[in-house]
Design a protein around this motif. Structure first.
Motif, PDB file in Angstrom:
ATOM      1  N   PRO A 247       8.960   4.708   9.707  1.00 36.23           N
ATOM      2  CA  PRO A 247       9.657   5.034  10.964  1.00 36.23           C
ATOM      3  C   PRO A 247      10.090   6.496  11.048  1.00 36.23           C
ATOM      4  N   ASN A 248      10.392   7.112   9.896  1.00 31.50           N
ATOM      5  CA  ASN A 248      10.818   8.517   9.890  1.00 31.50           C
ATOM      6  C   ASN A 248       9.662   9.474  10.175  1.00 31.50           C
TER       7      ASN A 248
ATOM      8  N   TYR B 113       7.158   9.960  15.687  1.00 34.35           N
ATOM      9  CA  TYR B 113       7.927  10.736  16.661  1.00 34.35           C
ATOM     10  C   TYR B 113       7.485  10.369  18.078  1.00 34.35           C
TER      11      TYR B 113
ATOM     12  N   THR C 214      10.393   1.477  25.715  1.00 29.04           N
ATOM     13  CA  THR C 214      10.107   1.158  24.310  1.00 29.04           C
ATOM     14  C   THR C 214       8.628   1.386  24.033  1.00 29.04           C
TER      15      THR C 214
ATOM     16  N   VAL D 291       6.072   0.203  14.352  1.00 33.09           N
ATOM     17  CA  VAL D 291       7.327   0.939  14.550  1.00 33.09           C
ATOM     18  C   VAL D 291       7.603   1.002  16.050  1.00 33.09           C
TER      19      VAL D 291
ATOM     20  N   LYS E  34      10.148   2.489  19.076  1.00 30.98           N
ATOM     21  CA  LYS E  34      11.177   3.498  19.362  1.00 30.98           C
ATOM     22  C   LYS E  34      11.428   3.575  20.863  1.00 30.98           C
ATOM     23  N   LYS E  35      12.716   3.795  21.218  1.00 36.25           N
ATOM     24  CA  LYS E  35      13.125   3.871  22.623  1.00 36.25           C
ATOM     25  C   LYS E  35      13.447   5.312  23.009  1.00 36.25           C
TER      26      LYS E  35
END
Length: 203
Positions: A37-38, A41, A90, A103, A105-106
């Motif tokens: 997840p890191n 982007y 999302t 993964v 991400k919002k």
């Protein structure tokens, strides 16, 4: 002699089978790398309403210092947006090929209102001999590309203009150039226009 040949053939087949099994064990597929997840982007795109559904986010994935390729290493699942406004979107990034895992991400996405233009704002001409005899009425019929509601406003005192764009020129009005103003109001997908003058020439 035939018996010896059969024994040799059997030994060769057994040797080939054993070799094949050993090679198969040695070429076992490497373990897939899990998406971090890191290293995922997600950012919002700069969008303006254009009548079509648009992809709202940009995606970049970096794993172990390597920038992955979309479609080869991962796929993206995200709902498209159409109308102007703010959305919380999302985005799902799903590993494929040598990568695995999902993964999500919002991000907040803004679709800006589009500009609209006015149509049919050219100068109008009226013959003086008509105005000399009687009151003359003309309809302007201005439209907006974004279908914003049209608003009219008089500039010259000698004229009257209705909400629907019907201009009344009083009997006996002298030769010259007179003006009214027009604009389109904004709506959910388009900005309001600025006031635009329409010239009415009596000659």
């Amino acid at each position: 002699m035939n018996r010896v040949k059969k024994i040799l053939a059997t030994l060769i087949v057994m040797t080939l089978v054993a070799t094949s099994m050993t090679v198969g064990a040695a070429t076992k597929s490497p373990a897939k790398i899990k998406l971090d997840p890191n290293g995922v982007y997600v950012s919002a795109k700069n969008l303006t309403y254009n009548k079509t559904a648009q992809i709202p986010t940009n995606v970049k994935v970096v794993i172990q210092g390597k920038t992955l390729k979309q479609g080869t290493d991962y796929v993206v699942v995200v709902a498209k947006v159409t109308n102007a406004g703010k959305y919380i979107v999302t985005t799902q990034v799903i590993g494929i090929g040598h990568y695995e895992g999902t993964v999500a991400k919002k991000v907040t996405v803004t679709v800006k209102k589009a500009k609209q233009k006015l149509k049919n704002t050219k100068k109008r001409k009226v013959k003086y001999k008509k105005v000399k005899k009687k009151t003359v009425k003309i309809k302007l019929k201005v439209k907006a590309t974004g279908k914003g509601k049209i608003k009219y406003k008089k500039v010259s005192k000698k004229l009257k203009v209705s909400k629907k764009g019907k201009v009344t020129i009083k009997k006996g009005t002298k030769k010259g150039t007179y003006k009214v103003k027009v604009k389109a109001k904004g709506n959910k997908n388009y900005k309001a226009t600025k006031w635009k003058k329409i010239k009415i020439r009596i000659k």
